[in-house]
Design a protein around this motif. Structure first.
Motif, short mmCIF file in Angstrom:
data_model
loop_
_atom_site.label_atom_id
_atom_site.label_comp_id
_atom_site.label_asym_id
_atom_site.label_seq_id
_atom_site.Cartn_x
_atom_site.Cartn_y
_atom_site.Cartn_z
N ARG A 48 -23.70 21.60 11.13
CA ARG A 48 -24.62 20.70 10.43
C ARG A 48 -24.48 20.88 8.92
N ASP A 49 -24.00 19.83 8.26
CA ASP A 49 -23.80 19.85 6.82
C ASP A 49 -25.14 20.14 6.13
N VAL A 50 -25.18 21.16 5.27
CA VAL A 50 -26.46 21.56 4.66
C VAL A 50 -26.94 20.57 3.61
N THR A 103 -25.69 33.80 17.70
CA THR A 103 -24.49 33.71 16.86
C THR A 103 -24.46 32.33 16.22
N ILE A 104 -24.44 32.30 14.89
CA ILE A 104 -24.37 31.02 14.18
C ILE A 104 -23.02 30.91 13.48
N ARG A 105 -22.51 29.69 13.40
CA ARG A 105 -21.25 29.44 12.72
C ARG A 105 -21.56 28.98 11.29
N PRO A 139 -18.30 33.16 12.23
CA PRO A 139 -19.40 33.44 13.17
C PRO A 139 -20.21 34.65 12.69
N VAL A 140 -21.54 34.50 12.67
CA VAL A 140 -22.42 35.58 12.22
C VAL A 140 -23.49 35.80 13.28
N VAL A 141 -23.68 37.07 13.68
CA VAL A 141 -24.71 37.41 14.65
C VAL A 141 -26.00 37.74 13.90
N VAL A 142 -27.06 37.00 14.18
CA VAL A 142 -28.33 37.16 13.49
C VAL A 142 -29.00 38.46 13.94
N ALA A 143 -29.54 39.20 12.97
CA ALA A 143 -30.23 40.45 13.26
C ALA A 143 -31.74 40.26 13.16
N GLU A 144 -32.48 41.21 13.69
CA GLU A 144 -33.93 41.23 13.51
C GLU A 144 -34.23 41.44 12.02
N ALA A 149 -18.75 36.34 1.67
CA ALA A 149 -18.58 37.02 0.38
C ALA A 149 -19.31 36.28 -0.73
N GLN A 150 -19.64 37.03 -1.77
CA GLN A 150 -20.23 36.43 -2.96
C GLN A 150 -19.28 35.37 -3.51
N SER A 151 -19.85 34.28 -3.99
CA SER A 151 -19.14 33.13 -4.56
C SER A 151 -18.61 32.16 -3.51
N ASP A 152 -18.77 32.47 -2.21
CA ASP A 152 -18.48 31.45 -1.19
C ASP A 152 -19.44 30.28 -1.40
N THR A 153 -18.97 29.07 -1.15
CA THR A 153 -19.83 27.89 -1.19
C THR A 153 -20.25 27.55 0.23
N LEU A 154 -21.56 27.48 0.45
CA LEU A 154 -22.10 27.23 1.78
C LEU A 154 -22.04 25.73 2.10
N LEU A 155 -21.38 25.38 3.22
CA LEU A 155 -21.20 23.98 3.59
C LEU A 155 -22.02 23.56 4.80
N ALA A 156 -22.07 24.42 5.83
CA ALA A 156 -22.73 23.98 7.07
C ALA A 156 -23.16 25.18 7.90
#
Length: 282
Positions: free
Chosen positions: A80-82, A98-100, A113-118, A69-76
């Motif tokens: 792997r810590d970004v 599938t990436i976590r 978990p997010v499944v990457v699309a073309e 969602a919008q306003s989530d803070t991306l951590l890893a």
């Protein structure tokens, strides 16, 4: 000879970027301080200096379906810590993988978990436009380097278009294509070496006592910009003696220096109405 060498280097860099572009897409735009994207061993690499915030999620995208969602803070990504690791977007964004994605929302950490699309067709079209823009910018810069000498090109005579925000996907194509800055591919940040920049307005220029320049809105601790001596509120007015008026001009000049194998460049800045020199190192 110098012009041919510079042009050849620019063409090779464009080819490297094309080959390294991720084939996948998840549909989020994350905004935060980071370094210039680079290509290493055929992979596009990005590094954040602060945890980025998700500023938009594409409707019907993998990210939206997964619950980001919008306003989530991306951590890893995949553990792997970004902020502490280089992130290979080429390896990360592989179709059907599938990436976590670890995010923080309302003080709680979540692993999604997010499944990457073309990559969608509209994104592929945007990439083509960006590559054409980079090719045109790179060839012009190569010619000017011959005129100015081996160190740096002349700043563009006309302001370049506004650059897009940092992204881990290609944003939806607008009704009219939005020209990117050099090396953007929608993975770039609004600045260089971890500093966030913004083009200064006429009113703000009068307030800080300059005629033109680029404002440093944030130089996070630990970033190359901060360690080089840049601070919040500084106004960059020249790079290697060349006047700069827009963020894309700054990125273009620093990017060309980096592509020439250099790791530092002299900036002229204005701080508290006083002009001083800072050597930006990365």
């Amino acid at each position: 000879v110098m012009a041919r060498t510079t042009t050849a280097r620019a063409v090779q860099h464009i080819s490297d970027l094309q080959a390294a572009m991720p084939r996948g897409w998840i549909g989020i735009v994350a905004e935060g301080a980071g370094g210039l994207p680079r290509v290493e061993r055929g992979e596009m690499i990005i590094r954040y200096y602060s945890y980025p915030r998700i500023v938009s999620v594409d409707p019907s995208s993998p990210a939206q379906r997964a619950g980001l969602a919008q306003s989530d803070t991306l951590l890893a990504y995949d553990g792997r810590d970004v902020r502490e690791n280089d992130i290979s977007l080429t390896r990360l964004l592989r179709p059907n993988a599938t990436i976590r994605v670890r995010v923080k929302r309302d003080g709680r950490v979540r692993e999604v978990p997010v499944v990457v699309a073309e990559v969608p067709q509209r994104v592929a079209v945007r990439r083509d436009g960006e590559i054409r823009m980079i090719r045109a910018t790179g060839m012009s810069a190569g010619t000017e380097m011959l005129m100015e000498g081996p160190t740096f090109p002349r700043a563009p005579s006309a302001p370049l278009p506004a650059m897009p925000r940092i992204a881990v996907r290609m944003p939806s194509a607008p009704s009219a294509p939005a020209p990117p800055s050099a090396l953007s591919f929608s993975f770039s940040v609004g600045g260089v070496a971890g500093a966030q920049l913004t083009t200064i307005t006429e009113g703000l220029a009068r307030t800080v006592g300059v005629r033109y320049g680029v404002l440093v809105t944030s130089a996070p601790e630990g970033s190359p910009a901060n360690e080089s001596g840049l601070r919040d509120g500084d106004v960059i007015v020249k790079i290697a003696g060349q006047p700069v008026r827009t963020v894309p001009e700054v990125r273009s000049l620093v990017g060309i220096t980096s592509s020439n194998g250099e790791h530092e460049v002299e900036l002229e800045i204005v701080r508290e109405r006083r002009t001083r020199s800072v050597v930006l190192r990365w």
